[in-house]
Design a protein around this motif. Structure first.
Motif, PDB file in Angstrom:
ATOM      1  N   LYS A 120      -1.593  -6.697   5.414  1.00  0.00           N
ATOM      2  CA  LYS A 120      -2.423  -6.665   6.619  1.00  0.00           C
ATOM      3  C   LYS A 120      -3.490  -7.751   6.570  1.00  0.00           C
ATOM      4  O   LYS A 120      -3.750  -8.414   7.569  1.00  0.00           O
ATOM      5  CB  LYS A 120      -3.105  -5.298   6.754  1.00  0.00           C
ATOM      6  CG  LYS A 120      -2.153  -4.118   6.737  1.00  0.00           C
ATOM      7  CD  LYS A 120      -1.240  -4.087   7.937  1.00  0.00           C
ATOM      8  CE  LYS A 120      -0.322  -2.872   7.845  1.00  0.00           C
ATOM      9  NZ  LYS A 120       0.687  -2.826   8.885  1.00  0.00           N
ATOM     10  N   THR A 149       3.135  -9.039   6.150  1.00  0.00           N
ATOM     11  CA  THR A 149       3.493  -7.633   5.910  1.00  0.00           C
ATOM     12  C   THR A 149       4.768  -7.491   5.066  1.00  0.00           C
ATOM     13  O   THR A 149       4.934  -6.497   4.373  1.00  0.00           O
ATOM     14  CB  THR A 149       3.668  -6.858   7.236  1.00  0.00           C
ATOM     15  OG1 THR A 149       4.670  -7.512   8.025  1.00  0.00           O
ATOM     16  CG2 THR A 149       2.369  -6.766   8.014  1.00  0.00           C
ATOM     17  N   TYR A 209      -6.695  -1.951   6.512  1.00  0.00           N
ATOM     18  CA  TYR A 209      -7.187  -2.785   7.623  1.00  0.00           C
ATOM     19  C   TYR A 209      -8.613  -3.292   7.380  1.00  0.00           C
ATOM     20  O   TYR A 209      -9.316  -3.678   8.313  1.00  0.00           O
ATOM     21  CB  TYR A 209      -7.119  -1.996   8.944  1.00  0.00           C
ATOM     22  CG  TYR A 209      -5.697  -1.637   9.318  1.00  0.00           C
ATOM     23  CD1 TYR A 209      -4.852  -2.577   9.892  1.00  0.00           C
ATOM     24  CD2 TYR A 209      -5.179  -0.375   9.055  1.00  0.00           C
ATOM     25  CE1 TYR A 209      -3.527  -2.273  10.198  1.00  0.00           C
ATOM     26  CE2 TYR A 209      -3.855  -0.054   9.361  1.00  0.00           C
ATOM     27  CZ  TYR A 209      -3.049  -1.010   9.928  1.00  0.00           C
ATOM     28  OH  TYR A 209      -1.738  -0.714  10.221  1.00  0.00           O
ATOM     29  N   TYR A 218       2.118   9.671   4.643  1.00  0.00           N
ATOM     30  CA  TYR A 218       1.291  10.747   4.064  1.00  0.00           C
ATOM     31  C   TYR A 218       2.055  12.087   4.127  1.00  0.00           C
ATOM     32  O   TYR A 218       2.014  12.882   3.186  1.00  0.00           O
ATOM     33  CB  TYR A 218      -0.031  10.932   4.816  1.00  0.00           C
ATOM     34  CG  TYR A 218      -0.977   9.753   4.867  1.00  0.00           C
ATOM     35  CD1 TYR A 218      -0.734   8.567   4.186  1.00  0.00           C
ATOM     36  CD2 TYR A 218      -2.147   9.840   5.620  1.00  0.00           C
ATOM     37  CE1 TYR A 218      -1.625   7.500   4.262  1.00  0.00           C
ATOM     38  CE2 TYR A 218      -3.045   8.780   5.692  1.00  0.00           C
ATOM     39  CZ  TYR A 218      -2.770   7.611   5.017  1.00  0.00           C
ATOM     40  OH  TYR A 218      -3.659   6.560   5.099  1.00  0.00           O
ATOM     41  N   ASN A 221      -5.611   3.829  11.326  1.00  0.00           N
ATOM     42  CA  ASN A 221      -4.396   3.630  12.121  1.00  0.00           C
ATOM     43  C   ASN A 221      -3.999   5.001  12.640  1.00  0.00           C
ATOM     44  O   ASN A 221      -3.792   5.907  11.829  1.00  0.00           O
ATOM     45  CB  ASN A 221      -3.286   3.048  11.218  1.00  0.00           C
ATOM     46  CG  ASN A 221      -1.924   3.045  11.887  1.00  0.00           C
ATOM     47  OD1 ASN A 221      -1.786   3.350  13.064  1.00  0.00           O
ATOM     48  ND2 ASN A 221      -0.900   2.702  11.111  1.00  0.00           N
ATOM     49  N   ASN A 234      -8.260   7.323   5.899  1.00  0.00           N
ATOM     50  CA  ASN A 234      -7.776   5.996   6.296  1.00  0.00           C
ATOM     51  C   ASN A 234      -8.859   5.374   7.170  1.00  0.00           C
ATOM     52  O   ASN A 234      -9.040   5.767   8.303  1.00  0.00           O
ATOM     53  CB  ASN A 234      -6.445   6.176   7.058  1.00  0.00           C
ATOM     54  CG  ASN A 234      -5.909   4.896   7.658  1.00  0.00           C
ATOM     55  OD1 ASN A 234      -5.217   4.918   8.670  1.00  0.00           O
ATOM     56  ND2 ASN A 234      -6.213   3.777   7.049  1.00  0.00           N
ATOM     57  N   ALA A 255       0.847  -1.198   0.000  1.00  0.00           N
ATOM     58  CA  ALA A 255       0.000   0.000   0.000  1.00  0.00           C
ATOM     59  C   ALA A 255       0.881   1.246   0.000  1.00  0.00           C
ATOM     60  O   ALA A 255       0.473   2.305  -0.484  1.00  0.00           O
ATOM     61  CB  ALA A 255      -0.914  -0.010   1.216  1.00  0.00           C
ATOM     62  N   THR A 256       2.094   1.117   0.512  1.00  0.00           N
ATOM     63  CA  THR A 256       2.984   2.278   0.584  1.00  0.00           C
ATOM     64  C   THR A 256       3.206   2.879  -0.806  1.00  0.00           C
ATOM     65  O   THR A 256       3.138   4.103  -0.978  1.00  0.00           O
ATOM     66  CB  THR A 256       4.339   1.862   1.204  1.00  0.00           C
ATOM     67  OG1 THR A 256       4.072   1.258   2.476  1.00  0.00           O
ATOM     68  CG2 THR A 256       5.254   3.048   1.387  1.00  0.00           C
ATOM     69  N   SER A 296      -4.205  -3.739   0.912  1.00  0.00           N
ATOM     70  CA  SER A 296      -2.896  -4.377   1.125  1.00  0.00           C
ATOM     71  C   SER A 296      -3.081  -5.826   1.562  1.00  0.00           C
ATOM     72  O   SER A 296      -3.799  -6.092   2.535  1.00  0.00           O
ATOM     73  CB  SER A 296      -2.121  -3.626   2.203  1.00  0.00           C
ATOM     74  OG  SER A 296      -1.004  -4.389   2.642  1.00  0.00           O
TER      75      SER A 296
HETATM   76  C1  LIG Z   1      -2.638   3.019   7.382  1.00  0.00           C
HETATM   77  C2  LIG Z   1      -1.554   2.270   6.666  1.00  0.00           C
HETATM   78  N1  LIG Z   1      -1.417   2.429   5.351  1.00  0.00           N
HETATM   79  C3  LIG Z   1      -0.458   1.797   4.666  1.00  0.00           C
HETATM   80  C4  LIG Z   1       0.428   0.940   5.296  1.00  0.00           C
HETATM   81  C5  LIG Z   1       1.500   0.272   4.486  1.00  0.00           C
HETATM   82  O1  LIG Z   1       1.048  -0.922   3.947  1.00  0.00           O
HETATM   83  P1  LIG Z   1       2.031  -1.871   3.141  1.00  0.00           P
HETATM   84  O2  LIG Z   1       2.840  -2.630   4.143  1.00  0.00           O
HETATM   85  O3  LIG Z   1       1.131  -2.746   2.326  1.00  0.00           O
HETATM   86  O4  LIG Z   1       2.903  -1.010   2.286  1.00  0.00           O
HETATM   87  C6  LIG Z   1       0.317   0.736   6.668  1.00  0.00           C
HETATM   88  C7  LIG Z   1       1.281  -0.126   7.369  1.00  0.00           C
HETATM   89  O5  LIG Z   1       1.382  -0.147   8.588  1.00  0.00           O
HETATM   90  C8  LIG Z   1      -0.700   1.417   7.375  1.00  0.00           C
HETATM   91  O6  LIG Z   1      -0.849   1.260   8.703  1.00  0.00           O
END
Ligand SMILES: Cc1ncc(COP(=O)(O)O)c(C=O)c1O
Length: 451
Positions: free
Chosen positions: A285, A290, A252, A175, A221, A217, A147-148, A282
């Motif tokens: 998760k 991960t 999530y 972000y 988180n 989000n 997701a990053t 993602s």
């Molecule tokens: C809200 C949120 N977005 C994105 C990510 C990143 O996801 P990924 O590991 O798939 O890159 C995380 C990872 O902790 C997250 O908490």
């Protein structure tokens, strides 16, 4: 920046706009090194609270720093959000077989940049089955390196230089970094305890003519808030009215507990959202994998194509074997989601009880991996110092929530400077042992502090 500029009000938006003068002071560290705002790396580091103003160097992220401190002090790590158990064994075997027997899977050479067709089809089918969202796998689904990368590509695609990007804070750290790289300004609208529901009126009040993008989000988180249908409907309505795009991070979405006030609602199920919004998911998760870094962006073809324009020059593509195995998991999770959520919910309850018994004020997380706890009933030392004491003297690692806010909200009275994030995506024995340490060692650690 003058000290008056550092003192932000305890409510209302805050912003990461870099100051005009060449040297700025971080809230906690006086500046010694001139900050060169022309350099993208400094913008990214300041945006993500990883710029050390004293040395002029980039520090690792708060998650990595916390994990390193946990190892140094042999602390139980309730900081970084990774599970301490593996994902489904059959998915591990599927990925391993795809690597060692290339005839059976996608092989080990570059897969298509937008993702393996099998995975794009599996994502579209999953979204249709679960939520009734119709997606064309060839144009409305884009596979990313976690997701990053999806977040990075979406922000770079939609946040033009000089514009403003709104998000609820505390927020996921990338972000801030990516918005700064884009040359835009991140404006944070606080989520306030005890239940951390999004204040849509405050969001609307923060919209200006310069606003280009809203970063959502849900489930959130670190607060575990699941945004309600009505909250999402109002945000979509705002975005359409002000001609603003939405990026909705839903990593999530498979981790929602049965006592959430409302079930999770993906943004693309809200009428009219497809005109303005992309959604992010993602596998990391969803399947407790991960490290695999398989994520995706979905949405209307035109918007997904714009994200592709950036994504294909970030990583171009990611490992085909992992994508292959995720496609099989999405097609049939073999009961993993339900089992995983039940384990997480039991972990949440253990953690909640332990934090409450220790005199902290935990929130009721509706989803995800984390609880945030208010420390003000116990101490006024602030979250950063509390977490330092916790890892060094109590033997438990946690994350200070102010590091997940726009430029470390500087007002020490602010609620967001007094919250600590604890992860419950850990073995129950680990959570229990951490709560025992809290019960036994925290009172003494607080007593020993100089007045
Ligand atoms: C809200 C949120 N977005 C994105 C990510 C990143 O996801 P990924 O590991 O798939 O890159 C995380 C990872 O902790 C997250 O908490």
């Amino acid at each position: 920046m003058s000290s008056s500029q550092h003192s932000r009000p305890s409510s209302g938006p805050s912003s990461n706009l870099p100051p005009d003068d060449a040297t700025v002071a971080a809230p906690s560290a006086p500046s010694r090194v001139p900050l060169d705002h022309r350099q993208l790396w400094t913008k990214a580091a300041v945006g993500a609270n990883t710029y050390d103003f004293a040395s002029g160097r980039v520090t690792p992220t708060i998650y990595e720093r916390t994990t390193a401190a946990a190892l140094r002090h042999e602390a139980l790590n309730l900081g970084q959000g990774f599970t301490d158990h593996e994902g489904p064994q059959w998915m591990l075997e599927t990925a391993a077989a795809a690597i060692t027997d290339p005839q059976q899977g996608p092989g080990n050479q570059y897969p298509p940049g937008p993702g393996l067709p099998a995975l794009r089809e599996a994502i579209a089918a999953d979204q249709q089955r679960r939520w009734g969202i119709e997606l064309d796998p060839t144009s409305e689904v884009l596979v990313t390196t976690g997701a990053t990368e999806a977040i990075t590509a979406s922000i770079l695609a939609f946040a033009a230089p000089g514009t403003q990007v709104l998000t609820f804070e505390p927020h996921y750290d990338s972000y801030g970094a990516v918005t700064a790289i884009a040359g835009a300004e991140l404006v944070g609208v606080p989520l306030r305890g005890p239940d951390f529901r999004p204040d849509i009126d405050a969001l609307e009040a923060a919209i200006t003519e310069r606003t280009s993008l809203i970063l959502l989000n849900t489930p959130h988180n670190p607060t575990g808030t699941v945004f309600s249908t009505e909250e999402l409907r109002r945000i979509v309505e705002l975005a359409r009215r002000h001609d603003v795009k939405i990026m909705c991070d839903g990593v999530y979405e498979q981790l929602v507990f049965d006592d959430a006030a409302e079930p999770h609602r993906p943004i693309l199920t809200i009428p009219g959202a497809d005109e303005v919004a992309v959604a992010i998911g993602s596998a990391g998760k969803s399947f407790s994998l991960t490290g695999w870094k398989v994520g995706w962006v979905t949405g209307r073809a035109e918007l997904v194509n714009q994200v592709l324009g950036i994504k294909q020059f970030l990583s171009f593509c990611s490992g085909p074997a992992y994508q292959w195995a995720v496609a099989t998991g999405l097609a049939d999770d073999r009961g993993f989601y339900a089992e995983n959520v039940a384990g997480l919910q039991a972990g949440r309850d253990l953690l909640y009880a332990g934090l409450e018994a220790a005199g902290l004020r935990p929130n009721h997380a509706e989803a995800g991996y984390f609880i945030v706890a208010d420390i003000r009933g116990l101490t006024d030392i602030g979250d950063v110092e509390f977490c330092r004491m916790l890892v060094e003297e109590v033997g438990v690692a946690a994350i200070p929530v102010s590091s997940l806010t726009v430029q470390h909200r500087a007002n020490p009275q602010d609620e967001l400077q007094n919250l600590v994030r604890f992860a419950f995506c850990k073995r129950h024995e680990t959570i229990e042992a951490a709560m025992d340490r809290l019960a036994q060692r925290l009172p003494a650690a607080l007593d020993h502090r100089p007045a």
